[in-house]
Design an enzyme around this catalytic site. Sequence first.
Site, PDB file in Angstrom:
ATOM      1  N   HIS A  87       0.831  -1.080   0.005  1.00 16.17           N
ATOM      2  CA  HIS A  87       0.005  -0.093  -0.076  1.00 16.17           C
ATOM      3  C   HIS A  87       0.781   1.381  -0.069  1.00 16.17           C
ATOM      4  CE1 HIS A  87      -4.175  -1.647   0.938  1.00 16.17           C
ATOM      5  NE2 HIS A  87      -3.526  -2.330   0.593  1.00 16.17           N
ATOM      6  N   HIS A 249      -1.979 -12.617  -2.421  1.00 18.70           N
ATOM      7  CA  HIS A 249      -3.023 -13.041  -1.740  1.00 18.70           C
ATOM      8  C   HIS A 249      -2.661 -14.258  -1.229  1.00 18.70           C
ATOM      9  CE1 HIS A 249      -6.197 -10.132  -3.285  1.00 18.70           C
ATOM     10  NE2 HIS A 249      -5.366  -9.734  -2.745  1.00 18.70           N
TER      11      HIS A 249
END
Length: 741
Positions: A87, A249
């Site tokens: 992020h 993920h």
Amino acid sequence: MMRQGGVMVGARKRWITDWWPNRLNLKILRQNLQNPYGEDYDYVEEVENLDIDAVIRDLKELMRSSQDWWPADFGHYGPLFIRLAWHSAGSYRIFDGRGGARDGSIRFPPRINWPDNINLDKAIRLLWPIKKKYGRKLSWADLIILAGTVAMEDMGVKLFGFALGREDIFEPDESPDWGPEEEMLTAKRGEKEELERPFAATEMGLIYVNPEGPGGNPDPLGSAQEIRVAFRRMGMNDEETVALIAGGHAFGKCHGAGPADYLGPDPSSSPIEMQGLGWKYNYGKGKGSDTFTSGLEVTWSPTPTKFGINYLRILFTYEWELEKSPAGKNQWVAKDAPEIIPDAHDPNKKHRPRMLTADLALRFDPEFSKIARRFLENPEEFEKAFAIAWYKLTHRDMGPKDCYIGKYVPEETFVWQDPLPRRDYELVDEKDVEELKRRILASGLSLSQLVYFAWASASTYRNSDRRGGANGARIRLKPMSVWEVNHPEELKKVIAAYEKIQQEFNEGAKGSEKRISIADLIVLGGIAAVEEAARRAGFSVKVPFIPGRVDAQQEHVDEEFYRVIEPFADGFRNYFRYPERINERDVYTTPEYFLVDKANLLTLTVPEMVVLIGGMRALGANYSHSDYGVLTERPGVLSNDFFVNLLDMSVEWRAADDYRYTFEGYDRKSGELRWRATRVDLILGHHDELRAVAEVYGCDDAKEKFVKDFAAVCAKVMHLDRFDLWRSNRKLYKEITAGLR
């Protein structure tokens, strides 16, 4: 509101922007000017002495040491640190190079307060012992990316490489336009392919897309379209996109243990005793198994702390049905699947596999699915693709490899790093430079042409991601050679003139290894023009010039990138493609706004921007050779006439078109038309702060100061991208790019 002891209590101070929100804001031209480490602090010198292996050992120990105040999922902080690094880097967007990880700005608003970044404040605090230990030798910006990268290695990823060299800022970066929305998780920026520039994220407060689907609608194919647009706008193709999602993920989980109503305010809105932490969750324990981030409760893989293809295997093995998370968010659960997913905090509990709408996009979008299935069948190819994509994600805003520091920098170079060929010849000396200036001035090219194309080459630099600039002379290669603002047909003639000078000089240097590049000649041409224009004004000035630029070839050009960044506005050349879009009630639509934006990308201060405009107009270096803003009877003379005539109260300015982009200046007494100008010119006389600086240069005793200042700022812009100097001779680089500071 009460008065206590003569002091008004409860009254809020009103800032200038509160009263006049449409006033052109110049703050981004003076932010981050001070470093608490002091003027002599040089992060590059400090980090070159960092024992990175010791940092890596400390990080690995930290990741396995769960803290009671914020327990680690699955006993390992690796997934949390990966999310932090992702992020930090993932806010980068290709249009203006802003966002990203290079300055550690995720520590500050607005990014630390985005809903997509909930609980990353905890990740940063967990890293404080490492930062505290290594202090000035390790920036937060480097530590954040290193932590995510080490986490991947600790959980089984064979890394491609890592570079140090990201220097911290110490206040929020207010230069990015993150969007027009007034509330988080709303969108007023268009959709999919119509998403407005420069945005990459689909909603305010998100890094990329809504994981529930477009606008919260659980539509995997619609999500795929948004994912594709968002990732392309950060410079990733479909294969890199699939690799990053499938690789990222493979680790960790999402958190949505209970209702969002129990979630406290963001870090900047939290009470002072929280000490900069936010998102306090007043539900259950408020941490561990009772954690809230996105509101989605999904663990993707049965091995959430080990890299592999389990995420892809799960994605393609099961059929999926829609369900609601404990927080009421849309997510998907595998039909008729066994409970094979471990619990993050209870070793005796298992769960059925679950996915996000954004995950199903990789299965149901035809192109994404094709890539994902190939990765599933070829695990080694997947691991390599993911490692390279992660390297790109976390390094693409660092600039050329000259800016990469450390023992783990890989040998391989990519086109997104703006590679250049190695110089294999001797540089010209001072005598050669003077001879080359003479030849350039005798070539038949006008002073305005020399300055215009030197600026065209150098001003593509943007400090946001350290890309562009004059080194490489990419202006002579596609697509820059066909940009509208670069006068393609005229550019061919200018380059031909430089090639003739280059050929004659290089052939005449027989018996010597001296050579001159087109890149150096273009810059030298601009410098020669400035010196000649100063001479015509009665002043002798020497503009610093450091040779050493090389010429890129077409294979060195990231063509897609340079197509995307073609400018629609360059106030320094009085170029603006969309006058019909101007709305004076919205400063963000005006060419003066984009002037300030470009000045920020060029690291210019307010005085530097002002003096550049005045000098460029004096030299007639305008798009299309127009006379807009050329407020002088003697173009080509480096005079302060622009400022003198702009500030002349005998001139009355009137709009000349319905868009109020161009203006005409009339003599107040005779009514005679005297000048023409654009909004970019007139803003220097209209805006109080810009006028204050313009008045400095418009004074009778400012003629020499104007010439010297313009020369200094020209030298700065022409050398901003010289990262070969930045690395090899930092003192010289700092001196020549100091400008007026």
